[in-house]
Design an enzyme around this catalytic site. Structure first.
Site, mmCIF file in Angstrom:
data_model
loop_
_atom_site.group_PDB
_atom_site.id
_atom_site.type_symbol
_atom_site.label_atom_id
_atom_site.label_comp_id
_atom_site.label_asym_id
_atom_site.label_seq_id
_atom_site.Cartn_x
_atom_site.Cartn_y
_atom_site.Cartn_z
ATOM 1 N N LEU A 1 1.158 -5.859 -2.928
ATOM 2 C CA LEU A 1 2.391 -5.320 -3.515
ATOM 3 C C LEU A 1 3.382 -5.019 -2.396
ATOM 4 O O LEU A 1 3.018 -4.489 -1.355
ATOM 5 C CB LEU A 1 2.090 -4.051 -4.319
ATOM 6 C CG LEU A 1 1.119 -4.226 -5.487
ATOM 7 C CD1 LEU A 1 1.080 -2.958 -6.345
ATOM 8 C CD2 LEU A 1 1.481 -5.423 -6.368
ATOM 9 N N MET B 1 10.917 3.550 2.096
ATOM 10 C CA MET B 1 12.311 3.111 2.041
ATOM 11 C C MET B 1 12.712 2.914 0.575
ATOM 12 O O MET B 1 13.654 2.180 0.283
ATOM 13 C CB MET B 1 12.485 1.824 2.839
ATOM 14 C CG MET B 1 12.161 2.064 4.328
ATOM 15 S SD MET B 1 12.987 0.942 5.450
ATOM 16 C CE MET B 1 12.271 -0.600 4.965
ATOM 17 N N GLY B 2 11.978 3.553 -0.330
ATOM 18 C CA GLY B 2 12.315 3.439 -1.749
ATOM 19 C C GLY B 2 11.839 2.137 -2.357
ATOM 20 O O GLY B 2 10.945 1.478 -1.818
ATOM 21 N N GLY C 1 1.848 0.488 -4.837
ATOM 22 C CA GLY C 1 1.333 0.727 -3.481
ATOM 23 C C GLY C 1 1.791 2.092 -2.963
ATOM 24 O O GLY C 1 0.999 2.885 -2.449
ATOM 25 N N HIS C 2 3.098 2.362 -3.113
ATOM 26 C CA HIS C 2 3.615 3.672 -2.680
ATOM 27 C C HIS C 2 2.965 4.794 -3.492
ATOM 28 O O HIS C 2 2.624 5.850 -2.960
ATOM 29 C CB HIS C 2 5.128 3.756 -2.907
ATOM 30 C CG HIS C 2 5.936 2.774 -2.129
ATOM 31 N ND1 HIS C 2 6.545 1.689 -2.713
ATOM 32 C CD2 HIS C 2 6.235 2.710 -0.814
ATOM 33 C CE1 HIS C 2 7.195 1.008 -1.791
ATOM 34 N NE2 HIS C 2 7.025 1.596 -0.633
ATOM 35 N N HIS D 1 6.688 1.044 -5.647
ATOM 36 C CA HIS D 1 5.775 0.316 -6.518
ATOM 37 C C HIS D 1 4.422 0.993 -6.454
ATOM 38 O O HIS D 1 4.261 2.019 -5.757
ATOM 39 C CB HIS D 1 5.702 -1.164 -6.111
ATOM 40 C CG HIS D 1 5.432 -1.365 -4.647
ATOM 41 N ND1 HIS D 1 4.244 -0.998 -4.053
ATOM 42 C CD2 HIS D 1 6.213 -1.862 -3.642
ATOM 43 C CE1 HIS D 1 4.278 -1.278 -2.771
ATOM 44 N NE2 HIS D 1 5.471 -1.788 -2.487
ATOM 45 N N ASP E 1 1.235 -2.693 5.966
ATOM 46 C CA ASP E 1 1.940 -2.823 7.245
ATOM 47 C C ASP E 1 0.974 -2.375 8.339
ATOM 48 O O ASP E 1 1.138 -1.310 8.928
ATOM 49 C CB ASP E 1 3.214 -1.977 7.233
ATOM 50 C CG ASP E 1 4.224 -2.512 6.239
ATOM 51 O OD1 ASP E 1 4.728 -3.618 6.453
ATOM 52 O OD2 ASP E 1 4.468 -1.832 5.226
#
Ligand code: PAF
Length: 280
Positions: free
Chosen positions: A185, A31-32, A37-38, A35, A151
């Site tokens: 994060l 979802m943009g 983590g992404h 950070h 998640d």
């Protein structure tokens, strides 16, 4: 060069060209407000797939709180720059109108693992996630898709509907990225003041202590109650849940057994809802 796609048709034709050449496609749904983590998901996808497409879409139908949706950070320019640095081939960043055209009327409803914890506290949330992720798989034709373990329940829900609906995509879970102090994060951390950022690591710290106590044979009810009190004493306004669950279907556990288990928590700090989970 990183291509930015706004429409389903443009994305489909780019991916069709890749597929004609026999290239594998990795998708990283986000979802943009990207950070580290992404970025760890993107690096993994880059290492394992011929082409990578990152989706950036703040999905309105997975928010059950209008204020949370309005406050969700939107940082597209910075996100695009980060992804270009990682040589991501394409970004799919559609509008809500493009994703949910007039007359949209379909919802994917996942039972079982989606009906507990976040599924109870955020009614409709996982229906929204399952619906958008199924659409994103259809649009990107991904061979592999990457999700953060942060998640954890979402990851199990995705695995469930992918298996149930025989979707031809391999789901890869990637370990949670943490700050040095242990804080997981999250895009939501950006909404915390410096005072709250100093309190926030207590969530992971107390969860780790509780996991250790459980492994040492501590009584579950007592260990979790003490951890909950310690998290609130550290400055969290409220612990919404702190639960020991079997790791994949998330069935409640009275004590540690042979099967893999997970400690999962959600807690409020400065009006921001933080979640975390660790293996036990
Ligand atoms: O985890 C997220 O960022 C979202 O729930 C996802 C998977 C991109 C679906 O909107």
């Amino acid at each position: 060069m990183t291509e930015i796609l706004r429409t389903v048709d443009d994305t489909r034709s780019l991916v069709a060209g890749w597929k004609r050449k026999g290239l594998t496609v990795g998708a990283v749904p986000t979802m943009g407000a990207l950070h580290e983590g992404h970025l760890s998901l993107v690096r993994r996808a880059k290492a394992e797939c011929d082409r990578v497409i990152v989706t950036i879409f703040v999905n309105p139908i997975q928010f059950n709180n209008a204020e949370d949706l309005a406050k969700y950070p939107r940082t597209e320019e910075a996100d695009v720059n980060l992804l270009a640095e990682l040589d991501v081939e394409a970004i799919f960043a559609p509008s809500a109108a493009e994703m949910y055209r007039d007359g949209f009327g379909t919802k994917i409803r996942v039972g079982g693992v989606a009906d507990t914890l976040e599924g109870v506290l955020r009614p409709g949330h996982f229906d929204g996630v399952a619906t958008v992720v199924t659409k994103l798989f259809g649009i990107t034709q991904a061979d592999k898709a990457y999700f953060g373990e942060k998640d954890w329940q979402q990851l199990q829900v995705v695995r469930r509907f992918v298996a149930d609906l025989n979707l031809p995509v391999e789901i890869i879970g990637v370990e949670t990225s943490r700050a040095e102090n242990g804080l997981a994060l999250s895009s939501r951390n950006a909404r915390l003041s410096s005072k709250a950022l100093a309190i926030a690591p207590a969530l992971h710290r107390e969860m780790q202590k509780a996991a250790e106590a459980l492994r040492d044979g501590g009584d579950k009810v007592q260990v979790l109650q003490e951890a909950l009190e310690a998290i609130e004493a550290a400055g969290f306004e409220k612990v919404e849940y702190l639960e020991l669950r079997e790791a994949s279907a998330l069935k409640p556990l009275d004590a540690l057994q042979e099967e893999p288990a997970r400690l999962l928590a959600a807690a409020w700090l400065e009006g921001v809802r933080l979640i975390d989970n660790i293996p036990v």
